[in-house]
Enzyme design. Sequence first.
Site, PDB file in Angstrom:
ATOM      1  N   LEU A 159       1.051  -1.166   0.058  1.00  0.00           N
ATOM      2  CA  LEU A 159       0.099  -0.017   0.073  1.00  0.00           C
ATOM      3  C   LEU A 159       0.911   1.304  -0.137  1.00  0.00           C
ATOM      4  CD1 LEU A 159      -2.601  -0.850   2.697  1.00  0.00           C
ATOM      5  CD2 LEU A 159      -3.042  -1.202   0.325  1.00  0.00           C
ATOM      6  N   ASP A 160       0.330   2.337  -0.601  1.00  0.00           N
ATOM      7  CA  ASP A 160       1.282   3.550  -0.535  1.00  0.00           C
ATOM      8  C   ASP A 160       1.394   4.090   1.008  1.00  0.00           C
ATOM      9  OD1 ASP A 160       1.027   3.778  -3.341  1.00  0.00           O
ATOM     10  OD2 ASP A 160      -0.640   4.925  -3.622  1.00  0.00           O
ATOM     11  N   ARG A 161       2.026   4.722   0.945  1.00  0.00           N
ATOM     12  CA  ARG A 161       2.600   5.315   2.426  1.00  0.00           C
ATOM     13  C   ARG A 161       1.405   5.696   3.064  1.00  0.00           C
ATOM     14  NH1 ARG A 161       6.684   6.990   5.934  1.00  0.00           N
ATOM     15  NH2 ARG A 161       6.299   9.030   6.763  1.00  0.00           N
TER      16      ARG A 161
ATOM     17  N   THR B 290      -1.764   5.150   2.396  1.00  0.00           N
ATOM     18  CA  THR B 290      -3.170   4.244   2.410  1.00  0.00           C
ATOM     19  C   THR B 290      -2.801   3.392   3.600  1.00  0.00           C
ATOM     20  OG1 THR B 290      -3.090   4.534  -0.257  1.00  0.00           O
ATOM     21  CG2 THR B 290      -4.449   2.679   1.064  1.00  0.00           C
TER      22      THR B 290
ATOM     23  N   ARG C 184      -6.035   5.579  -7.019  1.00  0.00           N
ATOM     24  CA  ARG C 184      -6.018   6.992  -7.172  1.00  0.00           C
ATOM     25  C   ARG C 184      -6.334   7.727  -8.630  1.00  0.00           C
ATOM     26  NH1 ARG C 184      -0.758   7.832  -3.782  1.00  0.00           N
ATOM     27  NH2 ARG C 184      -1.196  10.082  -3.684  1.00  0.00           N
TER      28      ARG C 184
END
Length: 279
Positions: free
Chosen positions: A114-116, A118, A218
């Site tokens: 996951l993105d930082r 998220t 996103r």
Amino acid sequence: MHLKSISKRTLTATKYDGGKLLVNGIERDVRHPLHPGDEVEIQFPPEKISMGLAVEHGELDLVYEDDALIVVNKPAGQSTIPSRDHPSGTIANFLAGKFTRERVPSTVHIVTRLDRNTSGLICIARNRHIHHLLGQQMIHSDFFRRYEAIVEGHIMKDAFSIEEPIGREDGSIIKRVVREDGQYARTDVLVSERFHIKGRALSRVNLNLHTGRTHQIRVHMEWAGHPLVGDDLYGGDVLFISRQALHCTALMFTHPLSGELKVFESKVPKDMRYLNQNK
């Protein structure tokens, strides 16, 4: 000898890096003929922590753990893996610390990341073979990932799919865009609620991923005209929340060893619940 579901990379490592192939308890090579009733045992070689991955000790919100895999609930603001800007304090660093403490002869194999900013569930394999098996499920769309997000505006359709290719934006090392020469990507969108906060129209949506492109949700939601609330990189407003309002709420897949269907769920964190409570 045909070794079902063993990747070529894993088989090569088994041959040359300290592993063994045993047939009826006797070490053999891959050219040994098999006969009905033979018992084949594969001893994978020990793995070392990856170069550049610092061994650190920190708290992990463990949702599930066995000899094959781990599921962690990641908070917003923590990176999954190290980067130039965030080399320490990541999920991978803390897992390396956990493996070191427990003397697990493996490096960290991130299956889903996951993105930082998220939050939510991520899956980690305990060795390269399990990583390969789970990766095959993802390739064949047998690995289910569900997300919840809050996006700008009221989405008119109750349910729809976005199938638009995604690639890197020209001149950027971070931002992705929908572009014809990008990689295939599909996101299913289901609207669960439409509401207002201080006169601003917002929608709460559930999203299912069929592919795992960088920033996929996103990018697709920006392309659809409904960027994630708090996602200033892709046009979202940070008035109500300081990070993209995106949380991985569920993972569902077949356990690579037992064959059992595994389902893991996670509630959205307080900052996203707060948005819904202040309508």
